[in-house]
Design an enzyme around this catalytic site. Structure first.
Site, PDB file in Angstrom:
ATOM      1  N   HIS A  49       0.841  -1.190   0.000  1.00 46.76           N
ATOM      2  CA  HIS A  49       0.000   0.000   0.000  1.00 46.76           C
ATOM      3  C   HIS A  49       0.881   1.248   0.000  1.00 46.76           C
ATOM      4  O   HIS A  49       2.095   1.165   0.199  1.00 46.76           O
ATOM      5  CB  HIS A  49      -0.841   0.069   1.288  1.00 46.76           C
ATOM      6  CG  HIS A  49      -1.639  -1.152   1.611  1.00 46.76           C
ATOM      7  ND1 HIS A  49      -3.007  -1.207   1.455  1.00 46.76           N
ATOM      8  CD2 HIS A  49      -1.271  -2.351   2.137  1.00 46.76           C
ATOM      9  CE1 HIS A  49      -3.454  -2.378   1.857  1.00 46.76           C
ATOM     10  NE2 HIS A  49      -2.429  -3.098   2.282  1.00 46.76           N
ATOM     11  N   GLU A 131       2.628  -0.831   4.384  1.00 45.08           N
ATOM     12  CA  GLU A 131       2.399   0.532   3.898  1.00 45.08           C
ATOM     13  C   GLU A 131       3.743   1.189   3.589  1.00 45.08           C
ATOM     14  O   GLU A 131       4.673   1.134   4.397  1.00 45.08           O
ATOM     15  CB  GLU A 131       1.678   1.366   4.962  1.00 45.08           C
ATOM     16  CG  GLU A 131       0.268   0.907   5.281  1.00 45.08           C
ATOM     17  CD  GLU A 131      -0.770   1.489   4.331  1.00 45.08           C
ATOM     18  OE1 GLU A 131      -0.384   2.159   3.357  1.00 45.08           O
ATOM     19  OE2 GLU A 131      -1.970   1.255   4.594  1.00 45.08           O
ATOM     20  N   HIS A 170      -2.449  -2.968  -3.379  1.00 41.77           N
ATOM     21  CA  HIS A 170      -3.834  -2.811  -2.954  1.00 41.77           C
ATOM     22  C   HIS A 170      -4.737  -2.637  -4.170  1.00 41.77           C
ATOM     23  O   HIS A 170      -5.884  -3.108  -4.190  1.00 41.77           O
ATOM     24  CB  HIS A 170      -3.929  -1.595  -2.029  1.00 41.77           C
ATOM     25  CG  HIS A 170      -5.125  -1.602  -1.140  1.00 41.77           C
ATOM     26  ND1 HIS A 170      -5.422  -0.550  -0.303  1.00 41.77           N
ATOM     27  CD2 HIS A 170      -6.114  -2.517  -0.941  1.00 41.77           C
ATOM     28  CE1 HIS A 170      -6.536  -0.827   0.373  1.00 41.77           C
ATOM     29  NE2 HIS A 170      -6.972  -2.000   0.002  1.00 41.77           N
ATOM     30  N   ASP A 180      -3.377   2.248  -4.965  1.00 40.43           N
ATOM     31  CA  ASP A 180      -2.005   2.199  -4.450  1.00 40.43           C
ATOM     32  C   ASP A 180      -1.393   0.794  -4.585  1.00 40.43           C
ATOM     33  O   ASP A 180      -2.127  -0.186  -4.643  1.00 40.43           O
ATOM     34  CB  ASP A 180      -1.968   2.657  -2.981  1.00 40.43           C
ATOM     35  CG  ASP A 180      -2.929   1.900  -2.083  1.00 40.43           C
ATOM     36  OD1 ASP A 180      -4.080   1.633  -2.491  1.00 40.43           O
ATOM     37  OD2 ASP A 180      -2.534   1.548  -0.956  1.00 40.43           O
TER      38      ASP A 180
END
Length: 211
Positions: A49, A131, A170, A180
Site C-alpha cells: 500500500h 504501507e 492494494h 495504491d
C-alpha cells in the site's frame, strides 16, 4: 490468539523471526486494530500500500496516530474524513527507510478492506500488509526499496506460500476502489532486487531498515 492457530503458525515458521511475530528490525508501535486470523488459514499473500498524512506530506507522526486511533479531526481538514476509521497495517516503511510494526504478522491487520485475490475474498484473513509512506505519483526512495526487499525476504522465509506471484498492490485486490501503491512504484526494480539478493540466512544479519 487461539491455541490451534499458534500450532499452525509454528509449523509454518522457518526463520528466526521471534515467536510473537514482531520483527527485531522494526520499531514496535502496537495498534489496537487487529484480530485473530481464521484458524487453519495460512498466510499466503503480501499486499503493498501507500499512505501519507496529510496527503503528500511526509513529516510528523500522523500515520502512527491514525493506526492508534489517536488522530485529531481538527488538526487537518482531511483528518475529519478519516479520524473515526479503525485501520492498521502490519508494517510502515517511511521515506528514510524507517521500519515501524503495528501488528504481529501472525495476527490479522485491517489493511485491505473489501478485497479479493484469485477468487478468495477477505484478503486480510491470509495476507500481510505493508504501507509505504508515499503517493501514487511520487517516486519511492532508495531506502524504502532496500527495506522493503529485506522485510519481504524475511516474510517469504516465515510464510513460504508468499511467492513473487503472490505479492500484489492494494490496487490489484481492490480494483476500482484503491489505486495504491500506484504507477510510481517500480515493480520491476523491486522484484529484480528480491531475486538477486541471497536468501536471508546467507547474509550478514544486518537490516537495511532503520528502526
Amino acid at each position: 490468539m487461539a491455541a490451534e492457530l499458534v500450532v499452525n503458525i509454528q509449523d509454518e515458521k522457518t526463520s528466526a523471526l521471534p515467536v510473537d511475530g514482531w520483527m527485531g528490525a522494526a520499531r514496535k508501535v502496537p495498534s489496537p486494530n487487529f484480530n485473530d486470523r481464521p484458524a487453519g488459514v495460512p498466510v499466503s499473500l503480501l499486499v503493498l500500500h501507500n499512505i501519507s498524512l496529510p496527503p503528500a506530506q511526509f513529516e510528523g507522526n500522523a500515520i502512527e496516530r491514525f493506526f492508534l486511533n489517536e488522530l485529531e479531526p481538527d488538526e487537518h481538514p482531511y483528518f475529519q474524513q478519516i479520524h473515526s476509521l479503525k485501520v492498521s497495517a502490519h508494517f510502515l516503511i517511511r521515506r528514510q527507510g524507517e521500519l515501524i510494526q503495528f501488528v504481529s504478522v501472525f495476527d490479522r491487520a485491517w489493511h485491505a478492506g473489501r478485497s479479493s485475490f484469485e477468487g478468495r475474498s477477505e484478503c486480510n484473513d491470509f495476507s500481510v500488509g505493508i504501507e509505504l509512506e508515499g503517493t501514487d505519483d511520487l517516486p519511492y526512495s532508495d531506502a524504502q526499496y532496500a527495506c522493503l526487499v529485506s522485510v519481504t525476504q524475511e516474510l517469504m522465509a516465515v510464510f513460504p506460500a508468499i511467492t513473487p506471484e503472490r505479492i500484489v498492490g492494494h490496487e490489484h485486490v481492490a480494483p476500482g476502489r484503491k489505486t495504491d501503491p500506484g504507477p510510481a512504484f517500480d515493480w520491476s526494480r523491486f522484484l529484480n532486487q528480491l531475486s538477486i539478493l541471497k536468501p536471508k540466512g546467507d547474509q550478514e544479519d544486518v537490516s537495511p531498515c532503520v528502526s
